[in-house]
Motif scaffolding. Structure first.
Motif, short mmCIF file in Angstrom:
data_model
loop_
_atom_site.label_atom_id
_atom_site.label_comp_id
_atom_site.label_asym_id
_atom_site.label_seq_id
_atom_site.Cartn_x
_atom_site.Cartn_y
_atom_site.Cartn_z
N ASP A 98 131.38 26.86 13.75
CA ASP A 98 131.78 25.48 14.04
C ASP A 98 130.58 24.66 14.51
N ILE A 99 129.81 25.23 15.44
CA ILE A 99 128.66 24.52 16.00
C ILE A 99 127.64 24.21 14.90
N HIS A 100 127.40 25.18 14.03
CA HIS A 100 126.47 24.97 12.92
C HIS A 100 126.92 23.78 12.07
N MET A 101 128.20 23.73 11.76
CA MET A 101 128.72 22.65 10.92
C MET A 101 128.65 21.30 11.65
N ILE A 102 128.99 21.30 12.93
CA ILE A 102 128.95 20.05 13.70
C ILE A 102 127.51 19.53 13.82
N GLU B 66 122.79 15.14 9.41
CA GLU B 66 122.87 14.37 8.17
C GLU B 66 123.22 12.91 8.44
N VAL B 67 124.07 12.65 9.42
CA VAL B 67 124.37 11.26 9.79
C VAL B 67 123.08 10.59 10.28
N GLY B 68 122.27 11.33 11.04
CA GLY B 68 120.98 10.81 11.50
C GLY B 68 120.08 10.47 10.32
N GLU B 69 120.07 11.31 9.30
CA GLU B 69 119.25 11.03 8.11
C GLU B 69 119.77 9.80 7.37
N ASP C 252 125.74 15.56 1.69
CA ASP C 252 125.45 16.58 2.70
C ASP C 252 126.46 16.53 3.85
N ILE C 253 126.80 15.31 4.28
CA ILE C 253 127.80 15.16 5.34
C ILE C 253 129.13 15.75 4.89
N MET C 254 129.51 15.43 3.67
CA MET C 254 130.78 15.94 3.14
C MET C 254 130.77 17.46 3.03
N PHE C 255 129.62 18.04 2.68
CA PHE C 255 129.51 19.50 2.64
C PHE C 255 129.84 20.10 4.00
N TYR C 256 129.25 19.54 5.04
CA TYR C 256 129.49 20.08 6.38
C TYR C 256 130.93 19.85 6.82
N ILE C 257 131.50 18.71 6.48
CA ILE C 257 132.90 18.45 6.83
C ILE C 257 133.82 19.43 6.10
N ALA C 258 133.61 19.58 4.80
CA ALA C 258 134.44 20.50 4.02
C ALA C 258 134.30 21.94 4.53
N SER C 259 133.08 22.33 4.86
CA SER C 259 132.85 23.68 5.38
C SER C 259 133.54 23.88 6.73
N PHE C 260 133.45 22.87 7.58
CA PHE C 260 134.13 22.92 8.89
C PHE C 260 135.63 23.11 8.69
#
Length: 96
Positions: A3-7, A13-16, A42-50
């Motif tokens: 979870d922490i990795h994804m968050i 990615e939001v920063g980028e 990239d943001i969507m990847f992390y959201i989907a993975s979360f």
């Protein structure tokens, strides 16, 4: 830990994405829309993975969020409705 990795990934990615807009606004550089789309991906990847890690249904999350926002802004966005939300009503929508 996943979870922490994804968050952290989402935040990075939001920063980028913000950096691309900062350069455009502050330095008057041309906004690189290909890069903007990459960062959104990239943001969507992390959201989907979360969501996958936590067994959340992303489609249902989006559907409930749309219903919540439709109840908050029945016609369109207004500052009044943004500042005077019915949190109990919104919570019921999210719980159903």
């Amino acid at each position: 830990l996943d979870d922490i990795h994804m968050i952290f990934g989402m935040a990075t990615e939001v920063g980028e994405l913000m950096d691309a807009y900062k350069k455009n606004i502050a330095y008057k550089s041309k906004l690189d829309l290909i890069n903007v789309q990459e960062e959104i991906g990239d943001i969507m990847f992390y959201i989907a993975s979360f969501c996958r890690i936590n067994n959340f249904d992303l489609d249902k999350i989006i559907e409930k969020n749309v219903k919540k926002l439709e109840s908050r802004y029945p016609e369109n966005f207004t500052e009044y409705h943004a500042n005077n939300r019915n949190l109990a009503s919104e919570r019921k929508i999210l719980e159903n």
